[in-house]
Design a protein around this motif. Structure first.
Motif, short mmCIF file in Angstrom:
data_model
loop_
_atom_site.label_atom_id
_atom_site.label_comp_id
_atom_site.label_asym_id
_atom_site.label_seq_id
_atom_site.Cartn_x
_atom_site.Cartn_y
_atom_site.Cartn_z
N GLN A 39 12.35 -56.30 -14.73
CA GLN A 39 11.48 -55.33 -14.07
C GLN A 39 12.02 -54.88 -12.72
OE1 GLN A 39 9.05 -54.22 -15.79
NE2 GLN A 39 9.00 -55.77 -17.41
N LEU A 89 0.23 -45.76 -20.31
CA LEU A 89 1.24 -46.80 -20.43
C LEU A 89 2.33 -46.62 -19.37
CD1 LEU A 89 2.22 -49.26 -22.02
CD2 LEU A 89 3.44 -47.70 -23.54
N GLN A 127 3.34 -49.27 -16.40
CA GLN A 127 4.69 -49.76 -16.16
C GLN A 127 5.10 -49.58 -14.69
OE1 GLN A 127 7.03 -51.41 -18.36
NE2 GLN A 127 7.69 -51.76 -16.25
N VAL A 174 3.57 -52.35 -12.76
CA VAL A 174 4.31 -53.61 -12.99
C VAL A 174 5.59 -53.63 -12.17
CG1 VAL A 174 5.57 -54.94 -14.72
CG2 VAL A 174 3.33 -53.98 -15.28
N THR A 181 -1.91 -57.69 -18.80
CA THR A 181 -1.41 -56.93 -19.94
C THR A 181 0.07 -57.11 -20.17
OG1 THR A 181 -3.12 -55.24 -19.57
CG2 THR A 181 -1.25 -54.62 -20.96
N ASN A 182 0.86 -57.07 -19.08
CA ASN A 182 2.30 -56.97 -19.26
C ASN A 182 3.13 -57.83 -18.31
OD1 ASN A 182 4.34 -55.77 -20.82
ND2 ASN A 182 4.77 -54.23 -19.26
N ALA A 183 2.50 -58.65 -17.48
CA ALA A 183 3.28 -59.43 -16.52
C ALA A 183 2.57 -60.74 -16.17
CB ALA A 183 3.54 -58.61 -15.25
N CYS A 227 -1.08 -67.22 -22.91
CA CYS A 227 0.08 -66.35 -22.74
C CYS A 227 1.08 -66.90 -21.73
CB CYS A 227 -0.37 -64.96 -22.28
SG CYS A 227 -1.35 -64.06 -23.48
#
Length: 465
Positions: free
Chosen positions: A13, A227, A231, A234, A269-271, A305
């Motif tokens: 990232q 989305l 990102q 993030v 969600t993503n990190a 997770c």
């Protein structure tokens, strides 16, 4: 503790230039074989213009002064390209280095473009003849559209300098480009470049300002899809770690940012691995203890997770009340912090090396264990508490004594039996009944008053008073 290393997740990232400080830390801590880390550096350098640095690593890795021919050819290509880009942006750079001329610029960017166009149209031919001579650069400058193309050339030059590792000049040109450009997409890209440059230059105050600027852009911009916006958030949180764990107010900053609904949603969600840094910030920040309950709730929700010793320590202590498990996890937390590139930053004082955040984390974690343990016990064996705090008996006794004094706990230490006795407030039944009667009397008086006063007013109205 390499199993808890987040370098690969973080690197995914980050801009490749921001990955190098992480690899330097990993190499210093020897979490992976030296050759493996150096190979990773070479792979990163393949996409940059830092050819000299790549040659240096190649020589060190292979123990030879010889370098591949493609590296030599690449170096020549980089130098030639840099000269062309510098020449293309030179007239505008010269203008911007003149304070008197810069004063003529206005917030209106269209006006600036028109003004630059007029000035360059009148002076470009003379400046080119005297500054560059009859060279390819002269021909290039004459054929360029004056004004807008010069601004875009400065962006290209700044980006190329950044890829060469010349971050100070890259940031300088990007600031100037952002002030003049009408290209919104490139202006946002310039802001990311400025943020990366200021981080790599370790200008933490300026970097924090740029971080807040980018946050406003991300939160207000209309993205092509949710989305895409997710990102960007993030990316921003990952880049912010450099600032928050170096800036003096960073521990408040990371809590303020990461606990915002939109950014907390991005973490979940993503990190998920960013929970490590949020949890650490909450533990070491005594003024933000009010966020602990919210943090525990998030850790519970995301335990399937992501988990590491830091999140598991909090779960053991505040969810399961497993003091033995918390004590074991606390020992692992120390190693996780020491081996994390953001948490394990050390300082040197004389012959001593300290890790400030590690020390604060352990101190506050022991406080958490102590407070939670005391909340459910009245008489505590100090030797047992010392074991749970991972301290020697004499250290634990002194630590508890100082804590009782500083926090004004209603407790005392029995040195003979080696116990800590927590005082409890015994409720006197007679005092409780008297207090209850006082409240009942007060409520009865108010009720009677609310009944009598309306009746009196009604009688007065009937008499015509």
């Amino acid at each position: 503790m390499a199993e808890h290393d987040l370098t690969s997740r973080l690197a995914a990232q980050l801009d490749r230039h921001l990955v190098f400080p992480l690899l330097e830390f990993v190499q210093d801590r020897r979490l992976y074989p030296e050759a493996e880390v150096m190979e990773a550096k070479l792979r990163l350098l393949d996409g940059t213009n830092m050819v000299e640095y790549a040659m240096e690593i190649h020589r060190s890795l292979h123990g030879t002064e010889d370098v591949p021919g493609d590296m030599v050819a690449r170096r020549k290509e980089v130098h030639a390209r840099l000269k062309v880009l510098e020449a293309a942006a030179a007239p505008l750079v010269t203008f911007l280095r003149n304070p008197q001329l810069v004063q003529e610029l206005r917030p209106d960017r269209q006006y600036n473009l028109h003004m630059l166009h007029q000035r360059f149209q009148a002076r470009l031919k003379m400046d080119t003849m005297y500054s560059y001579g009859t060279t390819t650069n002269q021909i290039l400058l004459f054929t360029m559209q004056i004004g807008r193309d010069h601004i875009e050339a400065m962006y290209d030059n700044a980006k190329f300098l950044f890829e060469c590792g010349i971050y100070t000049h890259a940031a300088e040109y990007l600031y100037q480009y952002r002030a003049l450009s009408t290209n919104s997409e490139r202006s946002v890209s310039a802001s990311w470049g400025i943020l990366a440059s200021e981080i790599l230059n370790q200008n933490w105050d300026t970097a924090l300002e740029e971080l807040n600027r980018l946050k406003e852009i991300i939160d207000s911009k209309n993205f092509s899809s949710p989305l895409n916006q997710l990102q960007n958030r993030v990316w921003l949180m990952h880049w912010s770690l450099f600032i928050f764990f170096n800036h003096e107010n960073g521990r408040n900053g990371i809590i303020d940012l990461f606990f915002q609904d939109r950014y907390l949603n991005a973490i979940q969600t993503n990190a998920h691995h960013l929970l490590r840094y949020l949890a650490t910030a909450v533990v070491v920040n005594k003024r933000r203890r009010n966020m602990l309950r919210e943090l525990i709730k998030v850790i519970q929700q995301e335990q399937h997770c992501y988990k590491d010793p830091i999140t598991e320590f909090l779960e053991c202590l505040y969810v399961n009340y497993d003091f033995d498990g918390a004590q074991k996890k606390l020992m692992d937390c120390e190693q996780v912090i020491l081996n994390d590139p953001f948490l394990g930053r050390h300082t040197e004082a004389g012959n001593f090396i300290t890790v400030p955040l590690r020390d604060e984390f352990l101190e506050n974690a022991r406080m958490f264990i102590f407070e939670t343990y005391c909340r459910i016990h009245r008489r505590i064996d100090i030797s047992i508490l010392a074991e749970k705090l991972n301290m020697r008996y004499d250290e634990a006794e002194l630590w508890i004594m100082n804590l009782v004094r500083s926090s004004k706990l209603d407790a005392k230490i029995d040195s003979v039996s080696g116990t800590l006795i927590m005082s409890t407030d015994h409720i006197n039944v007679h005092e409780e009944i008297i207090e209850g009667l006082k409240k009942l009397n007060s409520r009865t008086y108010l009720l009677a008053k609310n009944i009598v006063e309306p009746a009196q007013l009604a009688q007065q109205a009937a008499r015509g008073d």
